[in-house]
Scaffold this active site. Structure first.
Site, PDB file in Angstrom:
ATOM      1  N   GLY A 129       0.812  -1.208   0.000  1.00 54.17           N
ATOM      2  CA  GLY A 129       0.000   0.000   0.000  1.00 54.17           C
ATOM      3  C   GLY A 129       0.847   1.260   0.000  1.00 54.17           C
ATOM      4  O   GLY A 129       0.391   2.322   0.413  1.00 54.17           O
ATOM      5  N   THR A 142       2.117   3.282  -2.454  1.00 49.24           N
ATOM      6  CA  THR A 142       1.665   4.406  -3.275  1.00 49.24           C
ATOM      7  C   THR A 142       0.438   5.064  -2.664  1.00 49.24           C
ATOM      8  O   THR A 142       0.327   6.301  -2.622  1.00 49.24           O
ATOM      9  CB  THR A 142       1.352   3.919  -4.702  1.00 49.24           C
ATOM     10  OG1 THR A 142       2.549   3.377  -5.282  1.00 49.24           O
ATOM     11  CG2 THR A 142       0.836   5.048  -5.577  1.00 49.24           C
ATOM     12  N   HIS A 183      11.901   1.073   0.383  1.00 47.89           N
ATOM     13  CA  HIS A 183      11.502  -0.299   0.719  1.00 47.89           C
ATOM     14  C   HIS A 183      12.606  -1.007   1.508  1.00 47.89           C
ATOM     15  O   HIS A 183      12.489  -2.207   1.775  1.00 47.89           O
ATOM     16  CB  HIS A 183      11.217  -1.094  -0.555  1.00 47.89           C
ATOM     17  CG  HIS A 183      10.007  -0.636  -1.316  1.00 47.89           C
ATOM     18  ND1 HIS A 183       8.780  -0.430  -0.708  1.00 47.89           N
ATOM     19  CD2 HIS A 183       9.826  -0.357  -2.632  1.00 47.89           C
ATOM     20  CE1 HIS A 183       7.903  -0.050  -1.625  1.00 47.89           C
ATOM     21  NE2 HIS A 183       8.511   0.012  -2.783  1.00 47.89           N
ATOM     22  N   SER A 194       0.637  -9.675  -5.441  1.00 43.56           N
ATOM     23  CA  SER A 194       0.779  -8.336  -6.000  1.00 43.56           C
ATOM     24  C   SER A 194       2.210  -8.089  -6.485  1.00 43.56           C
ATOM     25  O   SER A 194       2.425  -7.495  -7.553  1.00 43.56           O
ATOM     26  CB  SER A 194       0.387  -7.294  -4.949  1.00 43.56           C
ATOM     27  OG  SER A 194       0.438  -5.994  -5.487  1.00 43.56           O
ATOM     28  N   SER A 196      -9.848   6.757  -3.064  1.00 45.51           N
ATOM     29  CA  SER A 196     -10.630   5.559  -3.370  1.00 45.51           C
ATOM     30  C   SER A 196      -9.934   4.767  -4.464  1.00 45.51           C
ATOM     31  O   SER A 196      -9.155   5.309  -5.263  1.00 45.51           O
ATOM     32  CB  SER A 196     -12.040   5.936  -3.817  1.00 45.51           C
ATOM     33  OG  SER A 196     -12.008   6.556  -5.095  1.00 45.51           O
ATOM     34  N   PHE A 197     -10.211   3.467  -4.523  1.00 37.74           N
ATOM     35  CA  PHE A 197      -9.545   2.610  -5.503  1.00 37.74           C
ATOM     36  C   PHE A 197      -9.788   3.099  -6.929  1.00 37.74           C
ATOM     37  O   PHE A 197      -8.850   3.219  -7.727  1.00 37.74           O
ATOM     38  CB  PHE A 197     -10.038   1.169  -5.353  1.00 37.74           C
ATOM     39  CG  PHE A 197      -9.482   0.249  -6.399  1.00 37.74           C
ATOM     40  CD1 PHE A 197      -8.186  -0.234  -6.317  1.00 37.74           C
ATOM     41  CD2 PHE A 197     -10.251  -0.120  -7.495  1.00 37.74           C
ATOM     42  CE1 PHE A 197      -7.661  -1.058  -7.298  1.00 37.74           C
ATOM     43  CE2 PHE A 197      -9.743  -0.953  -8.475  1.00 37.74           C
ATOM     44  CZ  PHE A 197      -8.448  -1.426  -8.379  1.00 37.74           C
ATOM     45  N   MET A 215      -7.816   6.346  -7.618  1.00 42.53           N
ATOM     46  CA  MET A 215      -6.367   6.110  -7.708  1.00 42.53           C
ATOM     47  C   MET A 215      -6.014   5.413  -9.022  1.00 42.53           C
ATOM     48  O   MET A 215      -5.005   5.731  -9.655  1.00 42.53           O
ATOM     49  CB  MET A 215      -5.906   5.259  -6.522  1.00 42.53           C
ATOM     50  CG  MET A 215      -5.912   5.978  -5.183  1.00 42.53           C
ATOM     51  SD  MET A 215      -4.550   7.162  -4.992  1.00 42.53           S
ATOM     52  CE  MET A 215      -3.150   6.053  -4.784  1.00 42.53           C
ATOM     53  N   PHE A 255      -0.955  -0.577 -12.555  1.00 38.19           N
ATOM     54  CA  PHE A 255      -0.167  -0.614 -11.318  1.00 38.19           C
ATOM     55  C   PHE A 255      -1.097  -0.638 -10.111  1.00 38.19           C
ATOM     56  O   PHE A 255      -0.864  -1.347  -9.135  1.00 38.19           O
ATOM     57  CB  PHE A 255       0.755   0.605 -11.259  1.00 38.19           C
ATOM     58  CG  PHE A 255       1.585   0.660 -10.004  1.00 38.19           C
ATOM     59  CD1 PHE A 255       2.715  -0.111  -9.876  1.00 38.19           C
ATOM     60  CD2 PHE A 255       1.219   1.491  -8.954  1.00 38.19           C
ATOM     61  CE1 PHE A 255       3.490  -0.073  -8.712  1.00 38.19           C
ATOM     62  CE2 PHE A 255       1.978   1.539  -7.796  1.00 38.19           C
ATOM     63  CZ  PHE A 255       3.109   0.757  -7.680  1.00 38.19           C
ATOM     64  N   GLY A 284      -6.277  -3.895  -5.271  1.00 38.23           N
ATOM     65  CA  GLY A 284      -6.437  -3.210  -3.999  1.00 38.23           C
ATOM     66  C   GLY A 284      -7.413  -3.878  -3.062  1.00 38.23           C
ATOM     67  O   GLY A 284      -8.184  -3.216  -2.363  1.00 38.23           O
TER      68      GLY A 284
END
Length: 331
Positions: free
Chosen positions: A78, A80, A142, A172, A260-261, A264, A293, A297
């Site tokens: 999560g 981004t 990361h 993912s 919201s998905f 995005m 990308f 979600g």
């Protein structure tokens, strides 16, 4: 003591982790920082492309400022989503400015320059770009705690850490590697490498547990992907408080809509369509519209690829890795 990089001997597992242009890796080690927050870290060597060796000193000695804001995650947790939320909260919900500059520029990944050979010219200026960002800077990584710039533990900027269950992460990450890193092997091969910590930025569990042990530090906010899915409004409010910002109800509602998905997925400044097309151009693969990308979600989407037997392997692996900790995944 500088980061130590030890070449990983070739093996079937290593070959299962190869992606376009990358077939050699290093285990990266470091000494435990003297700061109190590091006393319980596992300090497990991190699996990285061999190019990391050439830039390790720059990352280790990167200057951190107190007014920086960092988002740190294992990939596909999560990141981004959290970056966009954090940047907007810190920038007065300036949706126009956010839409005019890609998230990768507003909020760069410091170690991007270590992921591909220099000849690919992908993210090669990521460290320098992070240095030169106008303050207050927003930086993503990361890397596990012990491979972040040394001064981060002395300066103590705000750090938001996001975790996610390993089964959804693995699925993912596989899709990510296929479309953004030119990975060509099967999901079963990727899962074998993932379970053996032979995927870049691994090991997975210690990455999360080390930050979990620091969740009570004043400068660290620990959240999960699952929390964001189930209570985005609450996470927005908690994040704003952590960042010292005040949001009114209308602000929270606006952010919920923006994050919201569907929003995005359509947002050109965050959906990395250009990056996907760039990789396909490098590999000679035809451009396609069937990958985004911002993919699904969802919580539990691992069931699309994980067989019951493989799911059991993941569950047993996680149970073993989380022994003697009080951290639990929601899925």
């Amino acid at each position: 003591m500088p980061f130590e990089c030890e070449i990983v001997p070739d093996s079937d597992l290593v070959r299962k982790s190869h992606y376009f242009g990358v077939s050699e890796y290093v285990w990266v080690k470091s000494e435990r920082p003297v700061e109190e927050c590091a006393k319980n870290w596992r300090m497990e060597p991190c699996y990285m492309p061999v190019m990391f060796r050439d830039r390790a000193d720059e990352i280790e000695n990167f200057t951190v400022f107190p007014d920086d804001t960092w988002v740190v995650t294992y990939p596909k947790c999560g990141t981004t989503w959290c970056q966009e939320m954090v940047w907007l909260i810190n920038n007065g919900l300036d949706m126009k400015a956010a839409s005019q500059e890609p998230l990768n520029s507003r909020f760069p990944c410091i170690e991007m320059s270590t992921l591909f050979p220099p000849s690919f010219n992908i993210g090669q200026e990521s460290i320098e770009r992070s240095k030169k960002l106008p303050r207050p800077r927003h930086i993503k990584s990361h890397l596990p705690a012990h491979l972040l710039p040394r001064s981060i533990w002395q300066v103590k900027p705000k750090i938001i850490y996001v975790a996610r269950n390993p089964k959804d992460v693995a699925v993912s990450f596989y899709h990510h590697q296929r479309h953004l890193h030119g990975y060509t092997r099967s999901f079963e091969d990727f899962a074998d490498a993932f379970l053996a910590d032979h995927v870049i930025w691994s090991p997975f569990h210690s990455h999360i547990v080390d930050f979990w042990t620091m969740r009570h530090e004043d400068n660290i906010l620990f959240i999960t992907f699952e929390e964001m899915k189930e209570n985005l409004r609450g996470v927005i409010t908690r994040t704003a408080t952590f960042l010292g910002k005040t949001l009114i109800e209308a602000d929270v509602e606006l952010l919920c809509q923006h994050l919201s998905f569907d929003a995005m997925k359509k947002n050109e400044s965050v959906n990395k369509r250009v990056d996907v097309d760039e990789m396909k151009s490098l590999t000679g693969e035809a451009k396609t519209e069937d990958f985004s990308f911002i993919r699904k979600g969802q919580i539990g989407s691992f069931r699309e690829l994980l067989s019951p037997d493989l799911e059991m392997k993941f569950n047993k692996w996680t149970e073993k890795e989380l022994q003697n900790t009080d951290f639990k995944f929601q899925v």
